[in-house]
Design an enzyme around this catalytic site. Structure first.
Site, mmCIF file in Angstrom:
data_model
loop_
_atom_site.group_PDB
_atom_site.id
_atom_site.type_symbol
_atom_site.label_atom_id
_atom_site.label_comp_id
_atom_site.label_asym_id
_atom_site.label_seq_id
_atom_site.Cartn_x
_atom_site.Cartn_y
_atom_site.Cartn_z
ATOM 1 N N CYS A 21 -23.421 -32.053 49.281
ATOM 2 C CA CYS A 21 -23.515 -31.334 48.004
ATOM 3 C C CYS A 21 -22.304 -31.669 47.127
ATOM 4 O O CYS A 21 -21.169 -31.385 47.497
ATOM 5 C CB CYS A 21 -23.576 -29.826 48.246
ATOM 6 S SG CYS A 21 -23.562 -28.914 46.693
ATOM 7 N N ASP B 19 -43.460 -17.605 42.845
ATOM 8 C CA ASP B 19 -42.084 -17.768 42.419
ATOM 9 C C ASP B 19 -41.645 -16.839 41.271
ATOM 10 O O ASP B 19 -40.468 -16.640 41.066
ATOM 11 C CB ASP B 19 -41.909 -19.250 41.996
ATOM 12 C CG ASP B 19 -40.460 -19.630 41.820
ATOM 13 O OD1 ASP B 19 -39.641 -19.048 42.543
ATOM 14 O OD2 ASP B 19 -40.157 -20.474 40.968
ATOM 15 N N CYS C 190 -29.546 -32.038 48.501
ATOM 16 C CA CYS C 190 -29.513 -31.402 49.827
ATOM 17 C C CYS C 190 -30.877 -31.447 50.514
ATOM 18 O O CYS C 190 -30.979 -31.170 51.710
ATOM 19 C CB CYS C 190 -28.960 -29.978 49.753
ATOM 20 S SG CYS C 190 -29.838 -28.892 48.647
ATOM 21 N N CYS D 94 -26.616 -31.593 54.613
ATOM 22 C CA CYS D 94 -26.766 -30.985 53.279
ATOM 23 C C CYS D 94 -25.425 -30.441 52.783
ATOM 24 O O CYS D 94 -25.058 -30.634 51.618
ATOM 25 C CB CYS D 94 -27.839 -29.907 53.285
ATOM 26 S SG CYS D 94 -27.608 -28.647 54.555
HETATM 27 S S1 SF4 Z 1 -31.173 -28.125 56.135
HETATM 28 FE FE1 SF4 Z 1 -31.548 -30.234 56.817
HETATM 29 S S2 SF4 Z 1 -29.684 -31.330 56.208
HETATM 30 FE FE2 SF4 Z 1 -29.189 -29.140 56.190
HETATM 31 S S3 SF4 Z 1 -28.376 -28.715 58.211
HETATM 32 FE FE3 SF4 Z 1 -30.567 -28.250 58.294
HETATM 33 S S4 SF4 Z 1 -31.462 -30.154 59.065
HETATM 34 FE FE4 SF4 Z 1 -29.424 -30.693 58.336
HETATM 35 S S1 SF4 Z 2 -29.368 -28.534 44.892
HETATM 36 FE FE1 SF4 Z 2 -27.649 -30.016 44.706
HETATM 37 S S2 SF4 Z 2 -25.958 -28.813 43.856
HETATM 38 FE FE2 SF4 Z 2 -27.469 -27.330 44.619
HETATM 39 S S3 SF4 Z 2 -26.847 -26.900 46.696
HETATM 40 FE FE3 SF4 Z 2 -28.280 -28.593 46.859
HETATM 41 S S4 SF4 Z 2 -27.011 -30.468 46.783
HETATM 42 FE FE4 SF4 Z 2 -25.762 -28.745 46.082
#
Ligand code: SF4
Ligand code: SF4
Length: 254
Positions: A143, A79, A189, A139
């Site tokens: 968010c 990372d 997410c 996701c």
């Molecule tokens: S990352 Fe996970 S929550 Fe987002 S679209 Fe793909 S399967 Fe769905």
């Molecule tokens: S970590 Fe939280 S704020 Fe960042 S993209 Fe994912 S859901 Fe959105």
């Protein structure tokens, strides 16, 4: 990052005569999580800083390759160096990069650290897998800051992780009330991703949370002193924000 762009694309600029990238995943999904009534920190930050834990494991792996095969040169990356870790992991078939921009696997979800060994040894390679996000938009829909601006595109400058970890100044007032109690990073997410139903608890003792952390209520976070911070978060990724950054985040959430 821009300065490192050539290196990110070409591993031979990082390791002379490199021939293979070995991509590795390490589970950090915790068995126990924080109290319901608590400010939240990202699950990856519950235990000892992963850079420290994984670097040691990679050194061991390189050593064992050298002992088994002979003279092999390589470099370990976690990372921190200019390596496109998600892209390499996807290319090597470990998973696909989902609409939330995390590397996802069908078997075990996305609560994984990604690391690489770049070595000057020619290896047989694996091929990329397919995308299994399908029509899901969980996701994107979940968010709270609308940081996933389009499928597969996260605007880092809108992400709670950026505001609570990277940002050095004040958090913009227009974000007030949008952080859903996240005080360090954000897992929303990933938590809503259906593939994470398959997450299994990790077996790395160094990633276990300090019991104090799991029992902290909102009030405890609000009253935390610098001395307690130093004890509870010794060797933790939370040291990145320092005590002052954590206090800023908690004050913003209150
Ligand atoms: S990352 Fe996970 S929550 Fe987002 S679209 Fe793909 S399967 Fe769905
Ligand atoms: S970590 Fe939280 S704020 Fe960042 S993209 Fe994912 S859901 Fe959105």
């Amino acid at each position: 990052m821009e300065n490192h762009f050539d290196k990110r694309l070409d591993p031979t600029l990082l390791v002379e005569d490199s021939k293979s990238v070995i991509s590795l995943l390490l589970n950090y999904y915790p068995e126990n999580t924080q109290l319901e009534d608590s400010y939240k920190i990202s699950k990856y930050a519950y235990g000892t800083d992963y850079h420290l834990v994984i670097k040691d494991k990679l050194k061991e792996l390189l050593l064992s390759i050298q002992e088994t095969i002979g003279e092999v040169s390589g470099r370990a990356f976690v990372d921190s160096a200019p390596v496109l870790d998600k892209a390499w992991a996807a290319k090597s078939g470990l998973g696909w990069i989902g609409k939330n921009s995390n590397l996802l696997t069908q078997k075990v979800g996305s609560f994984y650290f990604i690391a690489e060994l770049i070595i000057d040894l020619d290896l047989d390679y694996d091929n990329a897998t397919t995308d299994h996000c399908g029509t899901c938009t969980a996701c994107i829909d979940s968010c709270p800051t609308e940081a996933i601006v389009a499928p597969y595109i996260v605007d880092g400058s809108k992400c709670i992780s950026y505001f609570t970890i990277e940002l050095k100044e004040h958090i913009p007032q227009e974000m007030k009330g949008k952080f859903d109690d996240w005080a360090f990073g954000c897992d929303i997410c990933q938590d809503v991703c259906p593939w994470n139903k398959f997450s299994k608890p990790h077996n790395e003792p160094l990633f276990n949370a300090n019991p104090e952390l799991l029992s902290m209520s909102k009030k405890d976070w609000e009253e935390i002193t610098e001395d307690t911070f130093k004890v509870v978060f010794k060797d933790s990724p939370l040291k990145r924000t320092k005590f002052s950054g954590l206090k800023r985040n908690i004050d913003f959430l209150k």
